[in-house]
Scaffold this active site. Structure first.
Site, PDB file in Angstrom:
ATOM      1  N   GLU A 143     -11.238  -8.933   2.700  1.00  0.00           N
ATOM      2  CA  GLU A 143      -9.957  -8.627   3.336  1.00  0.00           C
ATOM      3  C   GLU A 143     -10.240  -8.514   4.828  1.00  0.00           C
ATOM      4  O   GLU A 143     -11.002  -7.645   5.265  1.00  0.00           O
ATOM      5  CB  GLU A 143      -9.360  -7.324   2.796  1.00  0.00           C
ATOM      6  CG  GLU A 143      -8.030  -7.012   3.484  1.00  0.00           C
ATOM      7  CD  GLU A 143      -7.257  -5.875   2.845  1.00  0.00           C
ATOM      8  OE1 GLU A 143      -7.368  -5.676   1.614  1.00  0.00           O
ATOM      9  OE2 GLU A 143      -6.539  -5.169   3.580  1.00  0.00           O
ATOM     10  N   HIS A 149      -5.357   3.924  -2.174  1.00  0.00           N
ATOM     11  CA  HIS A 149      -6.705   4.308  -1.726  1.00  0.00           C
ATOM     12  C   HIS A 149      -6.985   5.732  -2.211  1.00  0.00           C
ATOM     13  O   HIS A 149      -6.338   6.677  -1.766  1.00  0.00           O
ATOM     14  CB  HIS A 149      -6.711   4.242  -0.188  1.00  0.00           C
ATOM     15  CG  HIS A 149      -8.050   4.479   0.434  1.00  0.00           C
ATOM     16  ND1 HIS A 149      -8.279   4.269   1.765  1.00  0.00           N
ATOM     17  CD2 HIS A 149      -9.240   4.909  -0.083  1.00  0.00           C
ATOM     18  CE1 HIS A 149      -9.537   4.564   2.054  1.00  0.00           C
ATOM     19  NE2 HIS A 149     -10.146   4.962   0.947  1.00  0.00           N
ATOM     20  N   ASN A 151       0.852  -1.183   0.000  1.00  0.00           N
ATOM     21  CA  ASN A 151       0.000   0.000   0.000  1.00  0.00           C
ATOM     22  C   ASN A 151       0.899   1.247   0.000  1.00  0.00           C
ATOM     23  O   ASN A 151       1.660   1.474   0.944  1.00  0.00           O
ATOM     24  CB  ASN A 151      -0.881  -0.036   1.252  1.00  0.00           C
ATOM     25  CG  ASN A 151      -1.849   1.113   1.284  1.00  0.00           C
ATOM     26  OD1 ASN A 151      -1.478   2.237   0.959  1.00  0.00           O
ATOM     27  ND2 ASN A 151      -3.080   0.867   1.684  1.00  0.00           N
ATOM     28  N   GLU A 167      -8.351   0.792  -3.366  1.00  0.00           N
ATOM     29  CA  GLU A 167      -9.218   0.868  -2.174  1.00  0.00           C
ATOM     30  C   GLU A 167     -10.149   2.043  -2.367  1.00  0.00           C
ATOM     31  O   GLU A 167      -9.725   3.124  -2.791  1.00  0.00           O
ATOM     32  CB  GLU A 167      -8.361   1.103  -0.926  1.00  0.00           C
ATOM     33  CG  GLU A 167      -7.779  -0.156  -0.366  1.00  0.00           C
ATOM     34  CD  GLU A 167      -6.975   0.137   0.885  1.00  0.00           C
ATOM     35  OE1 GLU A 167      -7.190   1.177   1.528  1.00  0.00           O
ATOM     36  OE2 GLU A 167      -6.102  -0.674   1.195  1.00  0.00           O
ATOM     37  N   HIS A 188       1.107   5.966   1.831  1.00  0.00           N
ATOM     38  CA  HIS A 188       1.919   6.748   2.774  1.00  0.00           C
ATOM     39  C   HIS A 188       3.040   7.502   2.086  1.00  0.00           C
ATOM     40  O   HIS A 188       3.553   8.488   2.627  1.00  0.00           O
ATOM     41  CB  HIS A 188       2.444   5.834   3.883  1.00  0.00           C
ATOM     42  CG  HIS A 188       1.327   5.098   4.552  1.00  0.00           C
ATOM     43  ND1 HIS A 188       0.430   5.725   5.390  1.00  0.00           N
ATOM     44  CD2 HIS A 188       0.920   3.812   4.441  1.00  0.00           C
ATOM     45  CE1 HIS A 188      -0.473   4.832   5.785  1.00  0.00           C
ATOM     46  NE2 HIS A 188      -0.196   3.681   5.227  1.00  0.00           N
ATOM     47  N   THR A 234      -7.951   3.964   7.684  1.00  0.00           N
ATOM     48  CA  THR A 234      -9.210   3.208   7.759  1.00  0.00           C
ATOM     49  C   THR A 234      -9.288   2.478   9.095  1.00  0.00           C
ATOM     50  O   THR A 234      -8.466   1.604   9.371  1.00  0.00           O
ATOM     51  CB  THR A 234      -9.273   2.176   6.608  1.00  0.00           C
ATOM     52  OG1 THR A 234      -8.782   2.791   5.424  1.00  0.00           O
ATOM     53  CG2 THR A 234     -10.678   1.683   6.395  1.00  0.00           C
ATOM     54  N   HIS A 286      -3.852  -4.376   7.550  1.00  0.00           N
ATOM     55  CA  HIS A 286      -3.972  -3.256   8.486  1.00  0.00           C
ATOM     56  C   HIS A 286      -3.130  -3.495   9.727  1.00  0.00           C
ATOM     57  O   HIS A 286      -3.372  -4.466  10.464  1.00  0.00           O
ATOM     58  CB  HIS A 286      -5.423  -2.974   8.910  1.00  0.00           C
ATOM     59  CG  HIS A 286      -5.647  -1.520   9.179  1.00  0.00           C
ATOM     60  ND1 HIS A 286      -5.265  -0.931  10.366  1.00  0.00           N
ATOM     61  CD2 HIS A 286      -6.148  -0.525   8.421  1.00  0.00           C
ATOM     62  CE1 HIS A 286      -5.549   0.357  10.317  1.00  0.00           C
ATOM     63  NE2 HIS A 286      -6.079   0.634   9.150  1.00  0.00           N
ATOM     64  N   ARG A 315      -9.110   8.411  -1.659  1.00  0.00           N
ATOM     65  CA  ARG A 315     -10.129   8.828  -0.684  1.00  0.00           C
ATOM     66  C   ARG A 315     -10.943   9.981  -1.237  1.00  0.00           C
ATOM     67  O   ARG A 315     -10.446  10.772  -2.053  1.00  0.00           O
ATOM     68  CB  ARG A 315      -9.438   9.253   0.630  1.00  0.00           C
ATOM     69  CG  ARG A 315      -8.780   8.102   1.373  1.00  0.00           C
ATOM     70  CD  ARG A 315      -8.219   8.583   2.699  1.00  0.00           C
ATOM     71  NE  ARG A 315      -9.268   8.751   3.680  1.00  0.00           N
ATOM     72  CZ  ARG A 315      -9.465   7.945   4.734  1.00  0.00           C
ATOM     73  NH1 ARG A 315      -8.654   6.927   4.958  1.00  0.00           N
ATOM     74  NH2 ARG A 315     -10.445   8.164   5.570  1.00  0.00           N
ATOM     75  N   ARG A 335      -6.750  13.045   0.527  1.00  0.00           N
ATOM     76  CA  ARG A 335      -5.713  13.471   1.483  1.00  0.00           C
ATOM     77  C   ARG A 335      -4.318  12.950   1.130  1.00  0.00           C
ATOM     78  O   ARG A 335      -3.333  13.537   1.537  1.00  0.00           O
ATOM     79  CB  ARG A 335      -6.076  13.065   2.910  1.00  0.00           C
ATOM     80  CG  ARG A 335      -6.009  11.583   3.149  1.00  0.00           C
ATOM     81  CD  ARG A 335      -6.156  11.237   4.599  1.00  0.00           C
ATOM     82  NE  ARG A 335      -7.481  11.555   5.103  1.00  0.00           N
ATOM     83  CZ  ARG A 335      -7.985  11.040   6.221  1.00  0.00           C
ATOM     84  NH1 ARG A 335      -7.244  10.216   6.944  1.00  0.00           N
ATOM     85  NH2 ARG A 335      -9.180  11.340   6.628  1.00  0.00           N
TER      86      ARG A 335
HETATM   87  N1  PXP Z   1      -5.838  -2.766   3.915  1.00  0.00           N
HETATM   88  C1  PXP Z   1      -6.768  -1.772   3.957  1.00  0.00           C
HETATM   89  C2  PXP Z   1      -8.147  -2.086   3.489  1.00  0.00           C
HETATM   90  C3  PXP Z   1      -6.421  -0.493   4.412  1.00  0.00           C
HETATM   91  O1  PXP Z   1      -7.361   0.478   4.433  1.00  0.00           O
HETATM   92  C4  PXP Z   1      -5.095  -0.232   4.813  1.00  0.00           C
HETATM   93  C5  PXP Z   1      -4.710   1.137   5.259  1.00  0.00           C
HETATM   94  O2  PXP Z   1      -4.744   2.022   4.209  1.00  0.00           O
HETATM   95  C6  PXP Z   1      -4.166  -1.288   4.734  1.00  0.00           C
HETATM   96  C7  PXP Z   1      -4.572  -2.545   4.311  1.00  0.00           C
HETATM   97  C8  PXP Z   1      -2.737  -1.095   5.114  1.00  0.00           C
HETATM   98  O3  PXP Z   1      -2.625  -0.791   6.453  1.00  0.00           O
HETATM   99  P1  PXP Z   1      -1.219  -0.380   7.053  1.00  0.00           P
HETATM  100  O4  PXP Z   1      -0.825   0.905   6.400  1.00  0.00           O
HETATM  101  O5  PXP Z   1      -1.480  -0.264   8.505  1.00  0.00           O
HETATM  102  O6  PXP Z   1      -0.262  -1.484   6.694  1.00  0.00           O
END
Ligand code: PXP
Length: 323
Positions: A228, A120, A80, A147, A83, A178, A273, A122, A126
């Site tokens: 998921e 994602h 993901n 996402e 970040h 999330t 997550h 959003r 953001r």
């Molecule tokens: N899966 C989903 C559905 C998420 O919303 C997120 C956070 O954006 C992640 C995985 C990844 O989470 P993390 O950044 O804590 O690894």
């Protein structure tokens, strides 16, 4: 001699007698001993480009599909990259350019062996911006997982963008990331509509849910291809205490039961997550996992060791997964 299909492979295997497999849990070759009257032949089964190959004395004898062998399950990693965009937006918000570039990050993750890229878009934009997502669609060669919230605007974008898969998540403006899973029961009708639209456009659908029996049942009714499982609660409990925290075991067991239930209902199971280099070995006790979506910990580690190494380190932790 080259045999192309899995079924032919197994026919051939059977015609030679019942192989005695000794599994090598660290991966690599698996010895198959086929005992003839008085001379045992020792074969080596390996995976090459996703295919099983049988080797004898260095010669490839036949090939079949890796998914026919339970011992060959490979847990996939979707990185993901939100970040990376978060960091860029902290400095260049609204400027239409700036570093670091999430698209460049996606390229590095794929080169390091990631099986997919997750982003994602959003509603409040953001982190990931529209231009990022379109560029990602162009450059991602593995699998693009978008996402998204189940809202008209983003559904419209997804249908035009055609990611390989969408993961529908709840979105709250005030959350940092999330926070909870989707309430599939409450939104069942609307999710069925969105799921159908996506599937008709050739896009697979995943629902981001807590490992909750009723939510899993509702996800099966919606007809999504994946769920998921939200691992956030497990990750929270895992880090509350240096000493083994019984609550993290409870959360882990919830994930184990949820994965079993979802699998039994015909859903493919992803998880994500809060996963990181410390809690991942424990998480690997959850069965039936297809893919993990991991963001924050990989991008954070990349600050110190570089993104390529951070991805490779995570993949190394995942390689012993046995389903
Ligand atoms: N899966 C989903 C559905 C998420 O919303 C997120 C956070 O954006 C992640 C995985 C990844 O989470 P993390 O950044 O804590 O690894």
């Amino acid at each position: 001699m080259q045999i192309n299909t899995g079924s032919q492979y197994f026919k051939k295997e059977r015609s030679l007698g019942t192989p005695n497999e000794s599994r090598n849990r660290r991966g690599g070759a698996i010895r198959i001993v086929i005992a003839f009257a008085n001379s045992p032949l020792i074969w080596h089964r390996k995976v090459l480009d996703g295919k099983i190959i049988l080797c004898f004395d260095g010669i490839v004898f036949c090939g079949g599909r890796a998914r026919n062998a339970a011992s060959m399950i490979m847990l996939k990693l979707g990185v993901n990259i939100d970040h990376v965009a978060t960091l860029r937006e902290a400095r260049y918000r609204g400027r239409g350019f700036g570093e670091p570039d999430p698209v460049g990050a996606a390229r590095i993750c794929e080169a390091a062996g990631a099986h997919g890229i997750t982003a994602h878009l959003r509603e409040d934009r953001r982190h990931i911006q529209d231009r990022d997502i379109w560029k990602l669609r162009e450059v991602v060669k593995t699998r693009l997982n978008l996402e998204m919230a189940n809202v008209l605007e983003i559904v419209g974008i997804a249908l035009k963008l055609k990611p390989d898969i969408v993961c529908i998540v709840p979105e709250r403006r005030l959350e940092v990331t999330t926070e909870g899973g989707l309430d599939v029961i409450a939104a069942e009708k609307s999710l069925i509509g969105t799921r159908k639209k996506m599937n008709d456009a050739g896009i697979e659908v995943s629902l981001f849910i807590a490992p909750d029996e009723k939510q899993i049942e509702a996800s099966a009714r919606v007809g999504s291809q994946f769920v998921e499982l939200h691992t956030g609660q497990f990750a929270e409990e895992f880090h509350k205490s240096e000493i083994r925290n019984p609550k993290s075991e409870i959360e882990l067991q919830r994930l184990v039961s949820g994965a079993k239930q979802a699998h039994a209902l015909g859903l493919k199971v992803n998880a994500g997550h809060g996963l990181n280099y410390e809690n991942l070995p424990a998480l690997c006790r959850v069965p039936h996992l297809v893919e993990l979506n991991i963001g924050h910990s990989i991008i954070s580690r990349a600050v110190f060791v570089g993104l390529e190494k951070a991805v490779r380190e995570m993949l190394a932790l995942m390689k012993d997964y046995r389903g």
